[in-house]
Motif scaffolding. Structure first.
Motif, PDB file in Angstrom:
ATOM      1  N   HIS A  25     -11.559  -2.603  -0.812  1.00 57.35           N
ATOM      2  CA  HIS A  25     -11.051  -1.874  -1.977  1.00 57.35           C
ATOM      3  C   HIS A  25      -9.554  -1.636  -1.814  1.00 57.35           C
ATOM      4  N   PRO A  26      -8.853  -1.377  -2.907  1.00 54.15           N
ATOM      5  CA  PRO A  26      -7.408  -1.115  -2.810  1.00 54.15           C
ATOM      6  C   PRO A  26      -7.125   0.034  -1.828  1.00 54.15           C
ATOM      7  N   TYR A  71      -4.988  -7.434  -6.715  1.00 51.56           N
ATOM      8  CA  TYR A  71      -4.795  -6.095  -7.265  1.00 51.56           C
ATOM      9  C   TYR A  71      -3.460  -6.027  -7.981  1.00 51.56           C
ATOM     10  N   THR A  72      -3.424  -5.259  -9.063  1.00 42.87           N
ATOM     11  CA  THR A  72      -2.180  -5.118  -9.822  1.00 42.87           C
ATOM     12  C   THR A  72      -1.904  -3.642 -10.088  1.00 42.87           C
ATOM     13  N   ASP A  75      -3.026  -0.169  -8.180  1.00 46.68           N
ATOM     14  CA  ASP A  75      -3.985  -0.579  -7.156  1.00 46.68           C
ATOM     15  C   ASP A  75      -3.355  -1.427  -6.067  1.00 46.68           C
ATOM     16  N   SER A  76      -2.132  -1.929  -6.279  1.00 41.92           N
ATOM     17  CA  SER A  76      -1.506  -2.784  -5.273  1.00 41.92           C
ATOM     18  C   SER A  76      -1.159  -1.960  -4.028  1.00 41.92           C
TER      19      SER A  76
END
Length: 119
Positions: A25-26, A71-72, A75-76
């Motif tokens: 996950h992020p 991820y963007t 969330d990055s």
């Protein structure tokens, strides 16, 4: 690159790749990454920190590259690792704030004592 994707050398090849990426996950850990690339008909390929590019990274001495965005936005990893800039105040500013607070307290106390005198 990996042996599993070595044959992918054109846009048409990219369009024919089928599979998915399974990953963590992020999170804000910039130098860690754990995941697997599962392509149809092949065994899982482990992915680590050397297989990812962080937001803002630049590739040099490379004619072309194909990639997948994981991820963007917030969330990055870079965005999750960033924090607000601390408020910087000079010693003069801090001293002035304390003095203003003390003057306000003295004025309000003086007003209270004057109010008591006229009762």
């Amino acid at each position: 690159g990996s042996a599993e994707t070595k044959h992918v050398t054109s846009a048409g090849d990219v369009m024919s790749v089928q599979g998915f990426i399974e990953c963590e996950h992020p999170n804000s850990r910039l130098y860690e990454f754990v995941g697997n690339m599962l392509l149809k008909g092949q065994t899982a390929t482990p992915l680590g920190p050397s297989h990812i590019l962080l937001r803002g990274a630049q590739l040099k001495n490379t004619q072309w590259v194909y990639g997948v965005v994981l991820y963007t936005g917030h969330d990055s990893k870079v965005m999750q690792n960033s924090s607000a800039a601390p408020i910087k105040r000079s010693r003069m500013d801090q001293t002035t704030n304390v003095q203003v607070y003390l003057v306000a307290m003295l004025v309000s106390q003086n007003n209270m004592s004057c109010f008591d005198c006229h009762c």
